[in-house]
Structures are given as C-alpha cells and as structure tokens.
Design a protein around this motif. Structure first.
Motif, PDB file in Angstrom:
ATOM      1  N   ALA A   4       0.858  -1.191   0.000  1.00 17.81           N
ATOM      2  CA  ALA A   4       0.000   0.000   0.000  1.00 17.81           C
ATOM      3  C   ALA A   4       0.890   1.236   0.000  1.00 17.81           C
ATOM      4  O   ALA A   4       2.068   1.171   0.363  1.00 17.81           O
ATOM      5  N   MET A  17      -6.553  -4.948   0.913  1.00 23.09           N
ATOM      6  CA  MET A  17      -6.974  -3.609   1.378  1.00 23.09           C
ATOM      7  C   MET A  17      -8.230  -3.242   0.606  1.00 23.09           C
ATOM      8  O   MET A  17      -8.474  -3.737  -0.493  1.00 23.09           O
ATOM      9  N   SER A  50      -4.783   1.067  -3.520  1.00 22.84           N
ATOM     10  CA  SER A  50      -5.243  -0.315  -3.696  1.00 22.84           C
ATOM     11  C   SER A  50      -5.055  -0.798  -5.139  1.00 22.84           C
ATOM     12  O   SER A  50      -4.441  -1.846  -5.381  1.00 22.84           O
ATOM     13  N   HIS A  94      -3.405   1.145  10.413  1.00 21.17           N
ATOM     14  CA  HIS A  94      -2.219   0.387   9.991  1.00 21.17           C
ATOM     15  C   HIS A  94      -0.996   1.183  10.403  1.00 21.17           C
ATOM     16  O   HIS A  94      -0.850   2.347  10.012  1.00 21.17           O
TER      17      HIS A  94
END
Lengths: 312, 312
Positions: free
Chosen positions: B10, B90, B98, B297
């Motif tokens: 990501a 994700m 993404s 995260h």
C-alpha cells in the motif's frame, strides 16, 4: 568600537522554479557599507558611491538607513548616532539583489558596531523592510541568502521560516547583466494572479527536483529541474533575446539558465568553472548580437553571506 | 519457472503538500498476485479474493491483467499464457493505493516469470496504465512507490522523471481507513483547475521544506512543511470529522496529518513508533465519536517496494 565596514554579496533570487522561495548568494560583486559612530543621535548619510546620484541621500528615505533606523528603534537605541557611507558595486534594478545587498550590509555593520545584540537570523526581518521600501514587497529571497550565504529556501513568510540547502562544491554561477533596466515593481505587476493546477504541479516537481539534486550533488537532476513554467514565460518578454541567451548558455555547458530575480540579469548554473565560463561568454556574445552590452560575473556559491571587513 | 507469487505494498500519495508528485510505500498491508504458467496463450483470472466480488473477472477489464497484457504485447510474447489469482488485502477506493498495489504485484510477478526482461523502473509505465483504467488518469504517485519502495518524487510526467528521497530511520506512518468510500474520479473532479499564485508559492515552500526535512532528518521542518493549502481544503470536505481527526493526530504526537491519496484514508507521520501509535489510536477514537469504524495500519516506510514472495 567606532567604525565598521561590512560587505554583503549579490544574490540570485527565484532560481528558475523557486519564485519567491529560492535564492542563493554569490561571492562577488557585493555592496559595502561603512559606518562611523558620531556624538549626536540619529543616522546621516555621508556619501554614496557608484549609484550615479540616483539613490536618496536622506536617511529617512534610503532603504539602507531606514533598516538601520528600524533596528535602532527595536533595540531602544535612539540615543545612538552614526555616519554612513554606502558603496554600490552593482547596478540598481539589475536583478542581482542590489537593494538587498545594501540593506544587509547596513544592518550587519550596525549590529556589529552595537556589540552584536542580534543573531544573523534575527537581523532578517529588518533587512526585509529595506526590500519593502525598494520594491514594494518585503520579500526575503535576496536578503536571506545575502545575509546568511549559501542556497536558501523561504518556506513561509507568515511566520517567517527560512533554511539552507547544501550545494555541491563544484557548482558555479554565471551572472550576466545586460545594460537595460527593469523596474522590480513592473516585473511583479505583469504576473498573473492565477496559475493552472497543471503548472502548479509541474513547478512543485521541479522545486522538489532542484532541492534533491542540490543535496545529492546530482547535476543531471539539477539540470532537469531548472525549469520555470510559471514566471519565466511571462517575465522573459521583458528581456531582449532571452530565449537565444538561454539556449547559448545551455548549448555551452550550463546545467540551466533563467532570469535572476526579476531581471534583466540572467544567471546560469554550471558544473565546474570551465563550463560556467564558456556559458557566460556565450551569453554575453548573444546579447552583443542584438547590440546590448552585458557584464559577466563568474562565481562559486557564497557560503558565509555578509561579513565584516574592518572594525576599530 | 512456472509459478510466481509477488507482493506490492500500500502507498500514501500526495503526502500533504505534494499533490501528484509525492508518494511513499508502507510495509503492510499490500496486495498479492499469484501467476501460474499455462499451455494456451493469453491471461485468465482464476480467482480474486478479498474484493467482495466487486472487481471485473474478465482479463480484458481488470486493471491487473490489462497491465500484464500490455507488458506481454510490448515484449512480443503474445504466445505466453498464465492464470492469475489476485488477493486484495486492502479495501477498494480507500486512498491506500489499492489499485496500484494490485497492478504492481501483477507486472512484477509477470516480469519475474518471463526471466526479468525489464528493470523495475522500466515496469513503471505499464503499472501506470493500470491507474488509467482504475481512476481515469495514469498517475504514478502510488505505483511509483509501490514498485520502487521508499519516498518517491515524480518530477515530471512528460517525460517521466521519478527519483527517491531518503527518509529518516525513525519515521513511522499511521494510516487510518474510515469505513466510508470515495471515488477517485469524484475526488479529482471537485478540484479547481486554477490555483492562486500565493497558494502556489506557499505549496512550493512546503514541497521544498518536506524534501529538505526528510533528507536532513529534520523532524521539525518535516512537521512545519506538512501543510497543503491547495488540495486538502477542498477534498477534506468529503471526509466526516476531518479537522477533528487531524487535530487528534497532531495533539497526540504526530508531525503532521493529511489525506492519503484521494481519501478517505488519512495518514499521519510521526517520529518513533510510540508517537505513531498514540496518534493513530486518537484518530480512530475521533472517527468513532461520529459513529465511523476505522482501521489503523502502523508501519515504517517500506524501502524495497514490491517483492517476489515465492517462485518455482
């Protein structure tokens, strides 16, 4: 101490992509201010050399003495008196940071004579006031590097946030001053107040590239990033043969070339003194082709800024 | 080789002041692509997990397989065939890059299976094509860092000029994804096409400040430079409680906080994992106060980018 002589260097503001945020100082030329304590309070201008009589002789009107008066007032030293001699070693309205160099030399000399009550960085707002008088806006991209030396970034004006970026050792500046004059106020007036988002993004990319290139000593990246899509296309119309002079610099080894400050001087950055010389000579020749005399100044990047030359 | 499994991380694009030019990769989460050689030519999607059935299953329509088909065509390998399994880790439309992570994992896996005919950097234009399909514009601020790792600057798109900026070791990212969705195309549509010169200059100052701060490990400068006067004021209206969440992050030790990509995820950068944790927990709590579930995260900056996890 009764006498101080201080020098402040010429500067290149904007540096292609960094309108109002980038500037760097060169080693020569620069302006010199001599101040001598006198018994009566107040500041008087004893003499100005090199300005062909064009600068105001009244202490309340000349940018150099106005910033000195501001500093005295801030320090509560209205009892203090001195005589000032200003030596202009660069033309007015040249785009070489002429007014900034004078104001910086003035505040540095005065601060020294008063026993250095303020740090270099603290003198900045006072020198900026000189810019407001000279050009109508208190910008810092000339006074910042002239005062502090090196390559300087003004991140923000409110609050003032200024920092230095290290530059590669082998970076040289060629500053070429064509014998024409541009008024800084006019040069600012012709700019558009709106920028396309696309050009903003392109300029941001070049700003990031130039800073990274300087810090990594990546000359190729410096070269690719010396692109101004916002200001140069507008202001360059005020400089005869701008495109030809720029092309001559780059064809002769410069990493990049653009307008110094609001012009009419143009600067090139080069890797090594040989490239800088060749580029500068080509720039001067190109101006000569359209009948314009131009003066070339070749210099490394100044890393100390203004300095005291003499005191007793 | 018959089988490759590749991971691509990501990413946080824009990074406050760097719209379309800055992006960095985080360590986790990321998408995984498995490809398995098959005898017949052409690419088929065998399975997609984690997308709740929302992504197209046709190889001609899914961004991952479209970029793989582009790569095969470029290499003249239309004889080649493989089966693809995509694991989405994700949410779609999250502002976490993404679609970029999926496309990058796909091209990296395929390039590896073909014996690495292209370098990492040469894969970039192919991965960018995936962004064109997913969001309508071939931007590189997610695919660049997902592919290459680290903090990446896209100086220019025409020609493509991308480089890395080193970051301090103790810099941590907290990425908080609120359970709402923003379409990237909409997020782009609401932006104005013109920017004031004043805001352009402010943004340029912050771009220079952020790059310098990262390269000098000057956390204070990083913090002062994480200011976006152009995009954030417009896009933040799409994120409920944006100002409160941002304030919570900064009040709890983050250096700065802004929108990740086009949102709705928000990111904070912090010095040290403790500050990053505290900031993230405060962000999640603040979303919860208005009834929005948010996932946090926590990660250092990923310095290698996409990687092959398995091959045989």
């Amino acid at each position: 101490m009764n006498y101080i002589k201080a020098f402040a260097p010429a500067t290149v503001a904007n540096v292609a992509c960094g309108f109002d945020i980038f500037g760097f100082a060169i080693q020569e030329p620069g302006d010199t201010v001599e101040i001598r304590r006198r018994d009566e309070p107040g500041i008087v201008i004893a003499d100005i050399t090199g300005d062909e009589g064009r600068l105001p002789r009244s202490a309340e009107k000349n940018a150099v003495t106005v910033v000195m008066l501001h500093l005295l007032k801030h320090l509560g030293r209205t009892d203090f008196g001195c005589e000032v001699v200003l030596h202009k070693n660069m033309p007015l309205g040249s785009g070489m940071g002429s007014s900034a160099a004078s104001a910086v030399a003035g505040v540095v000399a005065l601060n020294e004579l008063l026993g250095s009550p303020l740090s270099r960085k603290d003198l900045l707002p006072f020198a900026m006031e000189g810019e407001r008088i000279a050009s109508g806006s208190a910008h810092a991209d000339n006074v910042g590097p002239s005062l502090l030396g090196g390559f300087v970034v003004i991140r923000s004006y409110t609050p003032l946030d200024i920092f230095s970026v290290p530059v590669p050792e082998d970076l040289y500046c060629t500053l070429v001053h064509p014998d024409i004059e541009i008024n800084t106020k006019d040069a600012r007036y012709i700019l558009r107040n709106e920028v396309s988002l696309k050009n903003t993004i392109a300029q941001m990319g070049n700003v990031a590239g130039l800073v990274t290139g300087l810090m990594k000593s990546d000359y190729e990246l410096i070269s690719r990033s010396m692109v101004d899509v916002i200001i140069e296309p507008v202001r360059s119309i005020l400089i005869p043969s701008f495109n030809e002079v720029k092309k001559a610099a780059i064809d002769n080894g410069a990493l990049g070339c653009s307008i110094s400050g609001s012009g009419p001087s143009m600067f090139a950055l080069s890797r090594g003194i040989e490239n800088a010389t060749k580029a500068g000579e080509a720039m001067v020749r190109t101006f000569a082709e359209v009948g314009i005399d131009a003066t070339m100044h070749l210099s490394g990047i100044n890393d100390g800024g203004a300095r005291v030359l003499e005191s007793y």
